[in-house]
Structure formats: structure tokens, C-alpha cells
Design a protein around this motif. Structure first.
Motif, PDB file in Angstrom:
ATOM      1  N   VAL A   1       0.869  -1.360  -0.129  1.00 40.86           N
ATOM      2  CA  VAL A   1       0.008   0.067   0.090  1.00 40.86           C
ATOM      3  C   VAL A   1       0.897   1.256  -0.147  1.00 40.86           C
ATOM      4  O   VAL A   1       1.711   1.447   1.163  1.00 40.86           O
ATOM      5  CB  VAL A   1      -0.903  -0.006   1.286  1.00 40.86           C
ATOM      6  N   SER A   2       0.937   1.825  -1.043  1.00 39.65           N
ATOM      7  CA  SER A   2       1.700   3.125  -1.247  1.00 39.65           C
ATOM      8  C   SER A   2       0.659   4.343  -1.204  1.00 39.65           C
ATOM      9  O   SER A   2       0.246   4.468  -2.148  1.00 39.65           O
ATOM     10  CB  SER A   2       2.588   3.133  -2.525  1.00 39.65           C
ATOM     11  N   ALA A   3       0.571   4.802  -0.037  1.00 40.75           N
ATOM     12  CA  ALA A   3      -0.418   5.970   0.158  1.00 40.75           C
ATOM     13  C   ALA A   3       0.081   7.191  -0.427  1.00 40.75           C
ATOM     14  O   ALA A   3      -0.899   7.791  -1.303  1.00 40.75           O
ATOM     15  CB  ALA A   3      -0.447   6.325   1.783  1.00 40.75           C
ATOM     16  N   ILE A   4       0.983   7.726  -0.773  1.00 40.69           N
ATOM     17  CA  ILE A   4       1.586   8.707  -1.393  1.00 40.69           C
ATOM     18  C   ILE A   4       2.798   8.318  -2.344  1.00 40.69           C
ATOM     19  O   ILE A   4       3.770   7.774  -2.049  1.00 40.69           O
ATOM     20  CB  ILE A   4       2.170   9.895  -0.729  1.00 40.69           C
ATOM     21  N   GLY A   5       2.658   8.655  -3.785  1.00 36.37           N
ATOM     22  CA  GLY A   5       3.547   8.554  -4.729  1.00 36.37           C
ATOM     23  C   GLY A   5       3.814   9.677  -5.662  1.00 36.37           C
ATOM     24  O   GLY A   5       2.801  10.517  -6.031  1.00 36.37           O
TER      25      GLY A   5
END
Length: 188
Positions: free
Chosen positions: A155-159
Motif C-alpha cells: 500500500v503506497s499512500a503517496i507516490g
């Protein structure tokens, strides 16, 4: 000349918008290895009661390759897959003397979805979710080799990505690719 320059700019922008595929390579730190980490904690506690200790950790982190395809029908979404590899090893000590070592290799494959919150020609802000399986191999001195498969995610909340066709990117989240990861991708 101004009109020609504007038309050239529009052509370049249109070309970038038509880039539907992307392939990327990244390296991440803080790999979760959630299920294995809980098992290691319990195993180390039991081994400690018998005089065993583990030291000299050697962690590789997570090396990943990912592919995404952007859809015309859903322009903010991209669907694809992530493959990652990570390694963890350590020395086994008995009463302060090295008696062996153990190592684990993790191979993860996850179908994934990416949502672009902002998608400009040279910049994008996005979130990413991957759900899949990890195949773990285990080798230790004096014990049988083992392997197992278990559920894993990213889970990458911000990229954030920046550049034109060749882009750098950085993500913050959690899972098998790491808590923080960065790399390069190519859009075509």
C-alpha cells in the motif's frame, strides 16, 4: 513562428498523454515481511531460552519490477503487476560463538492498481495498491530447508513521479516493496 511553437508544444503534450504503458524498477527499505517477522520474534524468544541468539543481520531490502497500463475509459486508473525480491540473513550464536547461519529469500507477485490524483505531462501524484502472494525459502545450518507461500500486499499512500518519458519516482507506504521506495520508470 509563435503559432508553430504553440503547435509543436501541443504535439509534444499530446504524445505524452498517449503514453499508456509504464515499466519501472525500484529499490525499497523497511520491507514489512509481516507474517515472517512475527514468526521470527517468537522463534528468537524460544531460541533465547535455549541459549541461542541471532546477530549480524544482513538485509537486502526490496528490488522490484512493475508494469502498469493506463486505460482510456478510466484515465485516472492504471492496472498492472509488481514482482519483488528481498533477502534477510543472520548468524546463529550459541553462548556467544557462531554455530551457523540462516537466510530467507522472498519472491512476491502482486496484481496492482494505481490511482493518479494529479497527472501532468512532467509530474504525477498517485496512490498504489498491490495484493498477492510471497514465496519464501528458508535455509538454516542444522535444520531442514523450508519454503512457504503466504498473502502479501503493498500500500503506497503517496507516490510522486517526475520527468517526461523517463521518470524518477518516490513512494511512501508499507508492504513488500518497503516503507519508502524510489526508482525509475519508462512510459511508452
Amino acid at each position: 513562428m509563435v503559432l508553430a511553437a504553440l503547435m509543436a508544444t501541443m504535439t509534444v503534450n499530446a504524445q505524452n498523454e498517449d503514453l499508456k504503458n509504464e515499466i519501472g524498477v525500484s529499490y525499497g527499505l523497511g520491507v514489512s515481511l509481516i507474517g515472517d517477522g512475527l514468526g521470527n520474534g517468537l522463534g528468537n524468544a524460544i531460541g533465547g531460552l535455549a541459549g541461542y541468539k541471532y546477530d549480524n543481520d544482513k538485509q537486502f531490502g526490496s528490488l522490484s519490477v512493475e508494469y502498469f497500463r493506463h486505460l482510456n475509459e478510466l484515465p485516472k486508473l492504471a492496472f498492472g503487476a509488481i514482482f519483488s525480491y528481498s533477502h534477510y540473513g543472520e548468524d546463529e550464536l550459541k553462548d556467544g560463538v557462531k554455530v551457523g547461519d540462516r537466510s530467507r529469500n522472498y519472491f512476491t507477485l502482486m496484481p496492482a492498481v494505481k490511482c493518479n490524483w494529479i497527472n501532468k505531462n512532467n509530474f504525477a501524484l498517485y496512490s498504489k495498491l498491490g495484493l498477492g502472494a510471497t514465496y519464501m525459502t528458508y535455509k538454516a545450518t542444522g535444520s531442514d530447508n523450508d519454503s512457504k507461500v503466504y498473502f502479501m500486499c503493498q500500500v503506497s499512500a503517496i507516490g510522486v513521479e517526475f520527468g517526461s518519458k523517463l521518470r524518477g519516482f518516490f513512494e511512501v507506504g508499507g508492504g513488500e516493496q518497503g516503507i519508502i521506495l524510489g526508482g525509475i520508470k519508462y512510459k511508452f
